[in-house]
Design an enzyme around this catalytic site. Sequence first.
Site, short mmCIF file in Angstrom:
data_model
loop_
_atom_site.label_atom_id
_atom_site.label_comp_id
_atom_site.label_asym_id
_atom_site.label_seq_id
_atom_site.Cartn_x
_atom_site.Cartn_y
_atom_site.Cartn_z
N LYS A 78 -15.38 11.25 -15.28
CA LYS A 78 -14.77 10.28 -16.20
C LYS A 78 -15.20 10.59 -17.63
CE LYS A 78 -14.24 5.25 -16.88
NZ LYS A 78 -14.53 3.91 -16.36
N SER A 158 -10.81 0.46 -15.58
CA SER A 158 -10.64 1.50 -16.58
C SER A 158 -10.71 2.92 -16.01
CB SER A 158 -11.74 1.33 -17.64
OG SER A 158 -13.04 1.58 -17.07
N SER A 182 -14.00 -1.92 -12.77
CA SER A 182 -13.32 -0.68 -13.15
C SER A 182 -13.46 0.47 -12.16
CB SER A 182 -13.82 -0.21 -14.52
OG SER A 182 -13.33 -1.05 -15.53
#
Length: 490
Positions: A78, A158, A182
């Site tokens: 990420k 997210s 998330s």
Amino acid sequence: MTDLTDLTLAAALDGLKSKQFSSAEITGAFLQAMEKSRVLNAYVVETPEKAMEMARASDARIAKGEGGRLEGAPLGIKDLYCTKGVRTTACSNILGEFTPTYESTVTQNLWDEGAVMLGKLNMDEFAMGSSNETSRFGPPINPWRRKGDNAGLTPGGSSGGSAAAVSGNLCLAATASDTGGSIRQPASFTGTVGIKPTYGRASRYGMVAFASSLDQAGPIAKTVEDSALLLEIMCSHDPKDSTSLKVETPDWRSDVRKGVKGMKIGIPKEYRIEGLSEEIEALWQQGIAWLKAAGAEIVEISLPHTKYALPAYYIVAPAEASSNLARYDGMRYGARVEGNNLTQTYEASRASGFGKEVQRRLMIGTYVLSSGYYDAYYLRAQKVRAKIFQDFVGAFEQCDAILTPACPSTAFAFGEKSGDPLEMYLMDVFTVTANLAGLPGISVPAGLSASGLPLGLQVIGKALDESACFRVGGVLEDAASFVAKPDRWW
């Protein structure tokens, strides 16, 4: 032979160890898949040269009979984790082309065990969002589609890029992060497994901060076993993070097959929210039945302050964000827009660098921390947070783990909720409580909706009892036998 990109992390590691294929071969297969799947927009930085270099080094170690627990396994990272020499922007314009000179602790743990980096994954800007629509690079697209409908769907947020990449077979597994859901919400939207560990289990050093008392690292993977395997390596005590816990990391992988016989599973009555869809209620009941059949005892519990969790979260998180993001001023790193003086340079850099959702949350955070409103909002939210924690303490006197839906809906189309921030924030209704209380939570795919989209169930454990999450998650995974894959349209 199975397509190498279809393999689970555990199966790939077995194949690498037994030399059925090399790390260079499986890494090459993923790089090809990434090239053909750019329409999914899962990766914001691809690192093919670095990946092949790491893969060849892994193959050399394997040939000598050496190697770590992730030797040769290609993973996605990420874009929240600092990666030395590789651009890291948290998908925000304000970080420009920022390239860290150091490595985050979590990613360093992965490289120390021989993992291979394929690239950096898309996400909501500074991890603020539930649909990945706030990314400066545009949203990643969910590989799943509704039956008879070609509308592009969100993979959640997210960690949308992480979920889309794992679901679309663009990495064996991925790192993600969870501040209010998330990891678990994107996992539910994409038919993958995501776990947020206990707050403090994984180091936050080198993770771009959103809300420091809530942020926690974790993986998104294809199976419960894969998530256990990866989490074991991501977690470690780190003196560079003052909130890092000095605790041993258990053998979670072995917990996945231990079953739930004799365990008490709590069902919180407050999670039966108004307007909960019949499909999700039915899936929840099915999950209860599966656990009962596996030998667990089901008990109804009460978490009375649940209805205050979202309002408290959306005061505490923006307040912490307004403090954390004050460091982005265009001076020492990131993008700068020149003004006539220092103040104007700050204003112009922030106005052009931060997206609308980030600006909205920073304004809320600054407001609730201002002298006239601190007691009325922030202080009260922290008191509510303490009450929510106490609710869980009381509930866990009656049960070993808690079962809830992971999300109030399936994946939705882009633009469907972005016009109404409150409707978007409701996506976190089942997940924020675990963050506010610092507890572990896992989302496991448990079925498909009538429109053919994945639905997940969430298991919340006591602090430092990820083992319970993996035990219950393993039983749910076996009972659900979720083998559905998205039809390839990309």
